[in-house]
Design an enzyme around this catalytic site. Structure first.
Site, PDB file in Angstrom:
ATOM      1  N   THR A 132       0.888  -1.163  -0.052  1.00 37.86           N
ATOM      2  CA  THR A 132       0.160  -0.002   0.033  1.00 37.86           C
ATOM      3  C   THR A 132       0.902   1.337   0.194  1.00 37.86           C
ATOM      4  O   THR A 132       2.040   1.131   0.441  1.00 37.86           O
ATOM      5  CB  THR A 132      -0.978  -0.007   1.291  1.00 37.86           C
ATOM      6  N   ASP A 133       0.007   2.269  -0.493  1.00 37.83           N
ATOM      7  CA  ASP A 133       0.914   3.516  -0.351  1.00 37.83           C
ATOM      8  C   ASP A 133       1.118   4.052   1.107  1.00 37.83           C
ATOM      9  O   ASP A 133       1.788   5.039   1.392  1.00 37.83           O
ATOM     10  CB  ASP A 133       0.327   4.538  -1.263  1.00 37.83           C
ATOM     11  N   GLU A 134       0.281   3.582   1.885  1.00 39.31           N
ATOM     12  CA  GLU A 134       0.235   4.282   3.200  1.00 39.31           C
ATOM     13  C   GLU A 134       1.567   3.808   4.046  1.00 39.31           C
ATOM     14  O   GLU A 134       1.970   4.689   4.843  1.00 39.31           O
ATOM     15  CB  GLU A 134      -0.870   3.472   4.120  1.00 39.31           C
ATOM     16  N   TYR A 158      -1.960  -0.268  11.241  1.00 39.05           N
ATOM     17  CA  TYR A 158      -2.074  -0.831   9.861  1.00 39.05           C
ATOM     18  C   TYR A 158      -0.988  -0.750   8.957  1.00 39.05           C
ATOM     19  O   TYR A 158      -0.401  -1.653   8.448  1.00 39.05           O
ATOM     20  CB  TYR A 158      -3.647  -0.532   9.031  1.00 39.05           C
ATOM     21  N   LYS A 162       1.999  -3.256   7.664  1.00 32.48           N
ATOM     22  CA  LYS A 162       2.218  -3.168   5.922  1.00 32.48           C
ATOM     23  C   LYS A 162       3.887  -3.014   5.605  1.00 32.48           C
ATOM     24  O   LYS A 162       4.467  -3.663   5.016  1.00 32.48           O
ATOM     25  CB  LYS A 162       1.376  -2.658   5.296  1.00 32.48           C
TER      26      LYS A 162
HETATM   27  P1  NAD Z   1      -9.845  -7.340   2.229  1.00 31.52           P
HETATM   28  O1  NAD Z   1      -9.712  -7.096   3.674  1.00 31.52           O
HETATM   29  O2  NAD Z   1     -10.892  -6.901   1.598  1.00 31.52           O
HETATM   30  O3  NAD Z   1      -9.542  -8.626   2.212  1.00 31.52           O
HETATM   31  C1  NAD Z   1      -8.319  -9.357   2.675  1.00 31.52           C
HETATM   32  C2  NAD Z   1      -8.501 -10.968   2.482  1.00 31.52           C
HETATM   33  O4  NAD Z   1      -7.546 -11.636   3.199  1.00 31.52           O
HETATM   34  C3  NAD Z   1      -9.823 -11.476   3.107  1.00 31.52           C
HETATM   35  O5  NAD Z   1     -10.685 -12.230   2.135  1.00 31.52           O
HETATM   36  C4  NAD Z   1      -9.701 -12.290   4.439  1.00 31.52           C
HETATM   37  O6  NAD Z   1     -10.259 -13.275   4.747  1.00 31.52           O
HETATM   38  C5  NAD Z   1      -8.040 -12.806   3.732  1.00 31.52           C
HETATM   39  N1  NAD Z   1      -7.172 -12.822   5.246  1.00 31.52           N
HETATM   40  C6  NAD Z   1      -7.007 -11.974   6.147  1.00 31.52           C
HETATM   41  N2  NAD Z   1      -6.307 -12.754   7.058  1.00 31.52           N
HETATM   42  C7  NAD Z   1      -5.733 -13.717   6.501  1.00 31.52           C
HETATM   43  C8  NAD Z   1      -4.887 -14.840   6.954  1.00 31.52           C
HETATM   44  N3  NAD Z   1      -4.159 -14.821   8.036  1.00 31.52           N
HETATM   45  N4  NAD Z   1      -4.580 -15.909   5.958  1.00 31.52           N
HETATM   46  C9  NAD Z   1      -5.304 -16.061   4.848  1.00 31.52           C
HETATM   47  N5  NAD Z   1      -6.273 -14.910   4.212  1.00 31.52           N
HETATM   48  C10 NAD Z   1      -6.303 -14.134   5.313  1.00 31.52           C
HETATM   49  O7  NAD Z   1      -8.604  -6.302   1.697  1.00 31.52           O
HETATM   50  P2  NAD Z   1      -8.173  -5.634   0.298  1.00 31.52           P
HETATM   51  O8  NAD Z   1      -8.847  -4.289   0.280  1.00 31.52           O
HETATM   52  O9  NAD Z   1      -8.750  -6.822  -0.826  1.00 31.52           O
HETATM   53  O10 NAD Z   1      -6.726  -5.547   0.127  1.00 31.52           O
HETATM   54  C11 NAD Z   1      -5.845  -6.879  -0.302  1.00 31.52           C
HETATM   55  C12 NAD Z   1      -4.312  -6.394  -0.196  1.00 31.52           C
HETATM   56  O11 NAD Z   1      -4.183  -5.290  -0.752  1.00 31.52           O
HETATM   57  C13 NAD Z   1      -4.033  -5.993   1.259  1.00 31.52           C
HETATM   58  O12 NAD Z   1      -2.673  -6.686   1.279  1.00 31.52           O
HETATM   59  C14 NAD Z   1      -3.720  -4.535   1.466  1.00 31.52           C
HETATM   60  O13 NAD Z   1      -3.093  -4.355   2.404  1.00 31.52           O
HETATM   61  C15 NAD Z   1      -3.552  -4.206  -0.001  1.00 31.52           C
HETATM   62  N6  NAD Z   1      -4.072  -2.960  -0.482  1.00 31.52           N
HETATM   63  C16 NAD Z   1      -5.351  -2.563  -0.334  1.00 31.52           C
HETATM   64  C17 NAD Z   1      -5.860  -1.126  -0.860  1.00 31.52           C
HETATM   65  C18 NAD Z   1      -7.196  -0.909  -0.693  1.00 31.52           C
HETATM   66  O14 NAD Z   1      -7.405   0.313  -1.212  1.00 31.52           O
HETATM   67  N7  NAD Z   1      -8.130  -1.771  -0.396  1.00 31.52           N
HETATM   68  C19 NAD Z   1      -4.887  -0.445  -1.572  1.00 31.52           C
HETATM   69  C20 NAD Z   1      -3.535  -0.973  -1.698  1.00 31.52           C
HETATM   70  C21 NAD Z   1      -3.213  -2.151  -1.161  1.00 31.52           C
HETATM   71  O1  DAU Z   2      -4.196   4.078   0.527  1.00 36.19           O
HETATM   72  C1  DAU Z   2      -4.334   2.582   0.311  1.00 36.19           C
HETATM   73  C2  DAU Z   2      -5.077   2.231   1.585  1.00 36.19           C
HETATM   74  O2  DAU Z   2      -6.450   2.552   1.313  1.00 36.19           O
HETATM   75  C3  DAU Z   2      -5.306   0.576   1.713  1.00 36.19           C
HETATM   76  O3  DAU Z   2      -4.055   0.144   2.050  1.00 36.19           O
HETATM   77  C4  DAU Z   2      -6.103   0.127   2.932  1.00 36.19           C
HETATM   78  O4  DAU Z   2      -6.116  -1.236   2.879  1.00 36.19           O
HETATM   79  C5  DAU Z   2      -7.453   0.672   2.574  1.00 36.19           C
HETATM   80  O5  DAU Z   2      -8.517   0.400   3.670  1.00 36.19           O
HETATM   81  C6  DAU Z   2      -7.665   2.306   2.470  1.00 36.19           C
HETATM   82  O6  DAU Z   2      -7.126   2.874   3.656  1.00 36.19           O
HETATM   83  P1  DAU Z   2      -7.994   4.425   3.953  1.00 36.19           P
HETATM   84  O7  DAU Z   2      -7.643   4.547   5.394  1.00 36.19           O
HETATM   85  O8  DAU Z   2      -7.353   5.669   2.952  1.00 36.19           O
HETATM   86  O9  DAU Z   2      -9.414   4.033   3.343  1.00 36.19           O
HETATM   87  P2  DAU Z   2     -11.031   4.260   4.085  1.00 36.19           P
HETATM   88  O10 DAU Z   2     -11.821   3.680   3.024  1.00 36.19           O
HETATM   89  O11 DAU Z   2     -11.221   3.487   5.411  1.00 36.19           O
HETATM   90  O12 DAU Z   2     -10.830   5.646   4.166  1.00 36.19           O
HETATM   91  C7  DAU Z   2     -10.810   6.700   3.155  1.00 36.19           C
HETATM   92  C8  DAU Z   2     -10.850   8.047   3.580  1.00 36.19           C
HETATM   93  O13 DAU Z   2     -11.865   8.430   4.088  1.00 36.19           O
HETATM   94  C9  DAU Z   2      -9.901   8.301   4.765  1.00 36.19           C
HETATM   95  O14 DAU Z   2      -9.237   9.470   4.718  1.00 36.19           O
HETATM   96  C10 DAU Z   2     -10.819   8.034   6.051  1.00 36.19           C
HETATM   97  C11 DAU Z   2     -12.188   8.638   5.455  1.00 36.19           C
HETATM   98  N1  DAU Z   2     -13.315   7.876   6.063  1.00 36.19           N
HETATM   99  C12 DAU Z   2     -13.416   6.753   6.153  1.00 36.19           C
HETATM  100  C13 DAU Z   2     -14.529   6.151   6.691  1.00 36.19           C
HETATM  101  C14 DAU Z   2     -14.702   4.754   6.696  1.00 36.19           C
HETATM  102  C15 DAU Z   2     -14.532   9.111   6.496  1.00 36.19           C
HETATM  103  O15 DAU Z   2     -14.359  10.150   6.590  1.00 36.19           O
HETATM  104  N2  DAU Z   2     -15.456   8.312   7.045  1.00 36.19           N
HETATM  105  C16 DAU Z   2     -15.555   6.936   6.927  1.00 36.19           C
HETATM  106  O16 DAU Z   2     -16.671   6.372   7.631  1.00 36.19           O
END
Ligand code: NAD
Ligand code: DAU
Length: 356
Positions: A132-134, A158, A162
């Site tokens: 992730t970019d975080e 988180y 990561k």
């Molecule tokens: P998500 O939470 O929707 O899905 C995570 C999946 O991993 C789930 O199906 C869960 O059951 C499985 N999981 C959790 N713990 C596990 C374990 N110990 N063993 C096996 N499976 C397990 O997450 P996502 O949003 O699909 O993110 C997927 C990946 O991409 C993550 O590594 C996250 O850090 C990364 N990522 C997410 C975003 C985003 O915006 N969602 C952006 C950049 C990177």
């Molecule tokens: O940047 C990549 C990341 O993006 C991934 O690594 C994470 O897994 C993914 O969850 C996401 O993280 P964020 O914290 O950026 O996403 P989230 O959707 O939780 O929140 C997006 C923005 O919106 C953040 O600034 C917080 C804000 N927010 C979020 C929620 C859930 C609100 O204002 N209200 C809300 O209820």
């Protein structure tokens, strides 16, 4: 064939479907099925012989070793993680267990398997870590976007977990020669996004007549990428990425949270108008900020474009419209993920919050 971990979650499931549709290569999908894992995401490939689902933890070394020996994958793509920042603030333990310890154990199991491969298979093998970019921390309003050489400055449990996993992956390459690739992507959105995250939460709350909670002043900026574009970037890095390198993936689409929510409301006003004729934007409420809330993320994805020719295919306008339409078309999916444990989370996270 390849292994995907976390393939029942949002990005993993989109990736598995995209992978099978574009390459046809078989996948073994290993997922623990936490609250975020949903087999309904994979319903369309339930009877597809190219997709094998295994419920397992990436930290279960014995099971992972047995699966590697049995299926002999040419690559392992690690999506499995605890992924929600707010949950990591309330309970960081699971994040350490899966994102750090789990990645460590997965790396060790993969290293043992890879070490025993014949020379050709060994040099062709890849371990791709989805990050992730975080991990880069937060940006000021005028700072340049994150490049791959930006310092790691994670701010939440988180992102720290990561970052730790990224460092392990890097070290397993430098020390043991494991052929790794890492992608650091910005915020994804699209179908099957769990409604604890901003965009799907706003869609489902709006339709349910509930408040749309915006943390703080709503001026935090994220760089949104349609999930299928993230999938195509991962495919490209797997295919041609330089061993040991990291690749930033982003949408060149920085937007403030409040603007994202206004866009979602405007689309719902058009596609599913409220019965009282008012805008969904009337449901917006400013609530207490997230502790340690990162102000701005922005990804510089030029390396991926320059070296591997990848660019996002979707604009935000087209991607967000498709996304809102997907939620309107899948009320049963929303109803099913809003299980007991999801309801408990919503109560914990939002009921005690004061208006900002
Ligand atoms: P998500 O939470 O929707 O899905 C995570 C999946 O991993 C789930 O199906 C869960 O059951 C499985 N999981 C959790 N713990 C596990 C374990 N110990 N063993 C096996 N499976 C397990 O997450 P996502 O949003 O699909 O993110 C997927 C990946 O991409 C993550 O590594 C996250 O850090 C990364 N990522 C997410 C975003 C985003 O915006 N969602 C952006 C950049 C990177
Ligand atoms: O940047 C990549 C990341 O993006 C991934 O690594 C994470 O897994 C993914 O969850 C996401 O993280 P964020 O914290 O950026 O996403 P989230 O959707 O939780 O929140 C997006 C923005 O919106 C953040 O600034 C917080 C804000 N927010 C979020 C929620 C859930 C609100 O204002 N209200 C809300 O209820």
């Amino acid at each position: 064939m390849i292994f995907v971990t976390g393939g029942a979650g949002f990005i993993g499931a989109n990736f598995v479907l995209d992978w099978l549709a574009t390459t046809g290569e078989p996948v073994v999908n290993i997922d623990k099925l936490t609250y975020a894992g949903n087999l309904e995401n994979l319903a369309s490939v339930r009877d597809d012989a190219r997709h094998t689902f295994v419920q397992a933890d990436i930290g279960d070394s014995a099971v992972i070793a047995q699966l590697l020996a049995q299926h002999q994958p040419r690559a392992v793509l690690n999506f499995a993680a605890e992924s929600h920042v707010d949950r990591s603030i309330h309970g960081p333990e699971d994040f350490i267990q899966t994102n750090v310890v789990g990645t460590f154990r997965l790396l060790e199991a993969v290293r043992a398997y890879w070490s025993g491969l014949p020379a050709d298979a060994k040099s062709a093998f890849r371990f791709l870590h989805v990050s992730t970019d975080e991990v880069y921390g937060t940006l000021g309003a005028t700072d340049p976007a994150f490049t791959e050489s930006h310092n790691y400055e994670p701010n939440s449990p988180y992102s720290a977990s990561k970052a730790a996993s990224d460092h392990l992956v890097r070290a397993w390459h430098h020390t043991y020669g494991l052929p790794v690739l890492t992608t650091n992507c910005s915020n994804n959105y699209g179908p099957m996004h769990f409604p604890e995250k901003l965009i799907p939460l706003m869609i489902v709350n709006a339709l349910a007549g509930k408040p749309l909670p915006i943390y703080g002043d709503g001026q935090q900026i994220r760089d949104w990428l349609y999930v299928r574009d993230h999938c195509s970037a991962i495919r490209r890095v797997l295919e041609a990425g330089r061993l040991g390198d990291t690749y930033n993936v982003g949408g060149w689409n920085e937007q403030a949270n409040i603007d994202i929510v206004q866009t979602v409301c405007a689309l719902l006003d058009e596609l599913r108008p409220r019965e009282d004729g008012k805008s969904y934007a009337e449901q917006i409420r400013f609530v207490q900020d997230r502790p340690g809330h990162d102000r701005r993320y922005a990804i510089d994805a030029r390396k991926l474009e320059r070296e591997l020719g990848w660019k996002p295919a979707e604009t935000f306008d087209t991607g967000i419209r498709k996304t809102v339409q997907w939620y309107l078309d899948h009320p049963e999916w929303v109803a099913h993920v809003q299980s007991g444990s999801y309801r408990d989370w919503v109560l914990q996270q939002y009921s005690a919050q004061e208006p900002a």
